[in-house]
Motif scaffolding. Sequence first.
Motif, PDB file in Angstrom:
ATOM      1  N   LEU A  24       0.894  -1.255  -0.094  1.00 18.25           N
ATOM      2  CA  LEU A  24       0.021   0.075   0.019  1.00 18.25           C
ATOM      3  C   LEU A  24       0.903   1.230  -0.048  1.00 18.25           C
ATOM      4  O   LEU A  24       0.517   2.183  -0.738  1.00 18.25           O
ATOM      5  N   ALA A  27       2.636   1.615  -3.557  1.00 15.52           N
ATOM      6  CA  ALA A  27       1.680   2.297  -4.320  1.00 15.52           C
ATOM      7  C   ALA A  27       1.223   3.820  -4.048  1.00 15.52           C
ATOM      8  O   ALA A  27       1.025   4.548  -5.186  1.00 15.52           O
ATOM      9  N   GLN A  28       1.185   4.072  -2.887  1.00 18.95           N
ATOM     10  CA  GLN A  28       0.403   5.501  -2.585  1.00 18.95           C
ATOM     11  C   GLN A  28       0.965   6.403  -1.931  1.00 18.95           C
ATOM     12  O   GLN A  28       0.972   7.546  -2.215  1.00 18.95           O
ATOM     13  N   PHE A  29       2.265   5.918  -1.069  1.00 22.54           N
ATOM     14  CA  PHE A  29       3.341   6.868  -0.605  1.00 22.54           C
ATOM     15  C   PHE A  29       4.651   6.544  -0.433  1.00 22.54           C
ATOM     16  O   PHE A  29       5.219   5.926   0.415  1.00 22.54           O
ATOM     17  N   GLY A  96      -4.810   7.080   3.004  1.00 27.10           N
ATOM     18  CA  GLY A  96      -4.729   6.002   2.054  1.00 27.10           C
ATOM     19  C   GLY A  96      -5.972   5.556   1.449  1.00 27.10           C
ATOM     20  O   GLY A  96      -7.173   5.712   2.014  1.00 27.10           O
ATOM     21  N   GLY A  99      -6.648  -0.558  -2.188  1.00 25.46           N
ATOM     22  CA  GLY A  99      -5.755  -1.063  -3.204  1.00 25.46           C
ATOM     23  C   GLY A  99      -4.956  -2.433  -2.649  1.00 25.46           C
ATOM     24  O   GLY A  99      -5.159  -2.632  -1.557  1.00 25.46           O
ATOM     25  N   GLU A 105     -10.401   2.572   3.025  1.00 21.92           N
ATOM     26  CA  GLU A 105      -9.386   3.575   3.296  1.00 21.92           C
ATOM     27  C   GLU A 105      -8.867   3.361   4.578  1.00 21.92           C
ATOM     28  O   GLU A 105      -9.195   2.538   5.453  1.00 21.92           O
TER      29      GLU A 105
END
Length: 178
Positions: A24, A27-29, A96, A99, A105
């Motif tokens: 996660l 991909a996001q941070f 987040g 995903g 979330e």
Amino acid sequence: MVIVPTGRMHVDELDADEALVRRLLAAQFPQWAELPIAALPAGGTDNAIFRLGDELSVRLPRRPAPWGGLLDKEFEWLPKLAPLLPLEIPTPVARGVPGDGYPHEWAIYNWLDGIDATCADLDLPRAAVDLAEFLAALRRIDPTGGPPPTAAAARSGYATRPRAPESARSPTRSTQPQ
């Protein structure tokens, strides 16, 4: 009888481990994706909690549930409450989205240094005073504009139950510190 698998708190608990947190984050941070990740041995009943590096924590909801709006409330209200309270509280850093097979979330918060109270050698009288001061500070905060009670609180009657008048309270119980 329902048997909950070892290491889980709920029958319908979602899988959440360091590998999921790493995916996660990547991909996001990505700025935090290489930091060390460690699951806390005792997370919350609603969230799995992971330490992220030295200064952050990650919270992932444990169960499939209608969490709608919870993070909105935390991201709005925790930063507002923090300066009004005598003890440090976690404040949100990043949010987040679902995903990598994880359906909810999730969020990153600042890390609060300390020792888990279940294994700490606490000064119980001091801890009781600290808790009382924290609760008193919460009660002093004007809730105008704040979020309404959750459905669970409303069902319990807690949010709507009137407070007993001073004269109806037990005279043998003191609310003043000794």
